[in-house]
Motif scaffolding. Structure first.
Motif, short mmCIF file in Angstrom:
data_model
loop_
_atom_site.label_atom_id
_atom_site.label_comp_id
_atom_site.label_asym_id
_atom_site.label_seq_id
_atom_site.Cartn_x
_atom_site.Cartn_y
_atom_site.Cartn_z
N SER A 78 68.84 5.89 -20.88
CA SER A 78 69.05 4.44 -20.77
C SER A 78 70.45 4.11 -20.24
O SER A 78 70.61 3.23 -19.38
CB SER A 78 68.82 3.76 -22.12
N TYR A 222 64.16 -2.48 -16.43
CA TYR A 222 63.18 -1.99 -17.41
C TYR A 222 62.35 -0.87 -16.82
O TYR A 222 62.12 0.16 -17.46
CB TYR A 222 62.28 -3.14 -17.86
N HIS A 223 61.91 -1.04 -15.58
CA HIS A 223 61.02 -0.05 -14.95
C HIS A 223 61.76 1.25 -14.64
O HIS A 223 61.22 2.34 -14.87
CB HIS A 223 60.39 -0.65 -13.69
N ARG A 226 62.27 2.97 -17.98
CA ARG A 226 61.08 3.65 -18.51
C ARG A 226 60.81 4.95 -17.76
O ARG A 226 60.37 5.94 -18.36
CB ARG A 226 59.85 2.73 -18.40
N LEU A 227 61.07 4.97 -16.47
CA LEU A 227 60.90 6.20 -15.70
C LEU A 227 61.89 7.27 -16.18
O LEU A 227 61.53 8.44 -16.33
CB LEU A 227 61.11 5.93 -14.21
N GLY A 230 60.85 8.51 -19.56
CA GLY A 230 59.72 9.41 -19.43
C GLY A 230 60.16 10.83 -19.11
O GLY A 230 59.53 11.80 -19.54
N SER A 236 55.71 6.24 -22.03
CA SER A 236 55.98 4.99 -21.31
C SER A 236 55.02 3.88 -21.65
O SER A 236 55.40 2.73 -21.78
CB SER A 236 55.95 5.25 -19.79
N SER A 238 52.79 2.93 -19.60
CA SER A 238 52.28 2.58 -18.26
C SER A 238 52.40 3.81 -17.39
O SER A 238 53.16 4.74 -17.68
CB SER A 238 53.08 1.43 -17.66
N ILE A 240 53.43 6.17 -14.20
CA ILE A 240 54.65 6.32 -13.40
C ILE A 240 54.53 5.51 -12.11
O ILE A 240 55.49 4.86 -11.68
CB ILE A 240 54.89 7.80 -13.10
N HIS A 243 55.45 1.79 -12.39
CA HIS A 243 56.90 1.53 -12.45
C HIS A 243 57.53 1.65 -11.06
O HIS A 243 58.37 0.81 -10.68
CB HIS A 243 57.57 2.50 -13.42
#
Length: 271
Positions: A78, A222-223, A226-227, A230, A236, A238, A240, A243
């Protein structure tokens, strides 16, 4: 056509391509040296995420877990996203705005340099600084945080964040063409910090208020976050591809806005 004739025909093309590559390489080198020698950029963009990671990832939350992985691994991803975002927004947003204000873009246009060399150099340099930030976080997490990603996940995290920097280069370019030299740093900070928080880069998005959890999927950090998460083992929710599609769409929108800003700037300068 004889072999000799083909050779003589290809020589000018080869020389032209070589000169073009040399121009791109020199522009990239000088841009990197310029930003490296600018402490307000090089030190702040590198040390800000590193300082946050050391404080919250290695000192205050050592041994704790978040979303099934250690806090050190979670915040590595992050804060890596946070650092990449800052390196790109400040280099493009503030850099382009300042150079517009100084008339440097007009000087560049008057030179024989290919038009895209300027933007390509800035993008490559942003990706280079992003690489430096993520590498430092990886080393700190591995040595002091007990994070053991292995070669595959570590490379995936590195590649994801460096490639994801392009989206925020586009965002910075849009800011640079609409903000003035004096207002650009404030505009970048007003967008950078709230977007980072609302996207779950400082604390897990699940800990945010409910309305911010609903808002987060509409925000580009955010996307990318999340990648990156992951890559360190966080589920995630969702795919990959979804994203990456969101980041690609955001990049195209920002480039469209930047193109509009460029045209308005041209009309204002040249009538």
């Amino acid at each position: 056509m004889s072999a000799a004739s083909k050779t003589f025909t290809q020589l000018p093309l080869t020389r032209s391509l070589g000169r073009t590559i040399a121009i791109y390489a020199k522009e990239t080198r000088y841009e990197f040296l310029r930003l490296l020698r600018l402490p307000v950029y090089s030190l702040s963009t590198i040390m800000f995420p590193v300082m946050f990671y050391v404080l919250f990832g290695l000192l205050l939350n050592r041994g704790h877990e978040a979303n099934g992985v250690s806090v050190a691994a979670y915040l590595m991803a992050s804060y890596g996203t946070f650092g990449v975002m800052g390196a790109s927004l400040f280099a493009f947003g503030v850099g382009v705005a300042n150079e517009r204000g100084l008339g440097w873009l007009q000087v560049k246009r008057a030179s024989p340099m290919p038009p895209f060399a300027y933007f390509t150099a800035k993008t490559v340099v942003c990706m280079t600084f992003s690489l430096i930030i993520v590498l430092i976080l990886l080393v700190l997490g591995t040595v002091f945080g007990g994070v053991h990603l292995g070669g595959g996940p570590g490379f995936r995290l590195l590649a994801t964040l460096v490639l994801g920097a392009i989206a925020f280069c586009a965002m910075g370019l849009a800011i640079g063409y609409f903000a003035g030299p004096n207002s650009a740093p404030a505009v970048v900070n007003v967008l950078y910090l709230p977007l980072s928080f609302a996207s779950g880069l400082w604390i897990p998005v699940e800990m945010l208020p409910h309305f911010m959890q609903r808002l987060a999927p509409f925000l580009p950090p955010y996307h990318l976050g999340r990648l990156a998460l992951g890559a360190v083992g966080v589920a995630s929710g969702s795919s990959i591809l979804e994203h990456w599609e969101a980041l690609a769409g955001f990049t195209l929108i920002c480039l469209g806005i930047a193109r509009l800003g460029f045209q308005l700037d041209e009309d204002k300068t040249y009538g």
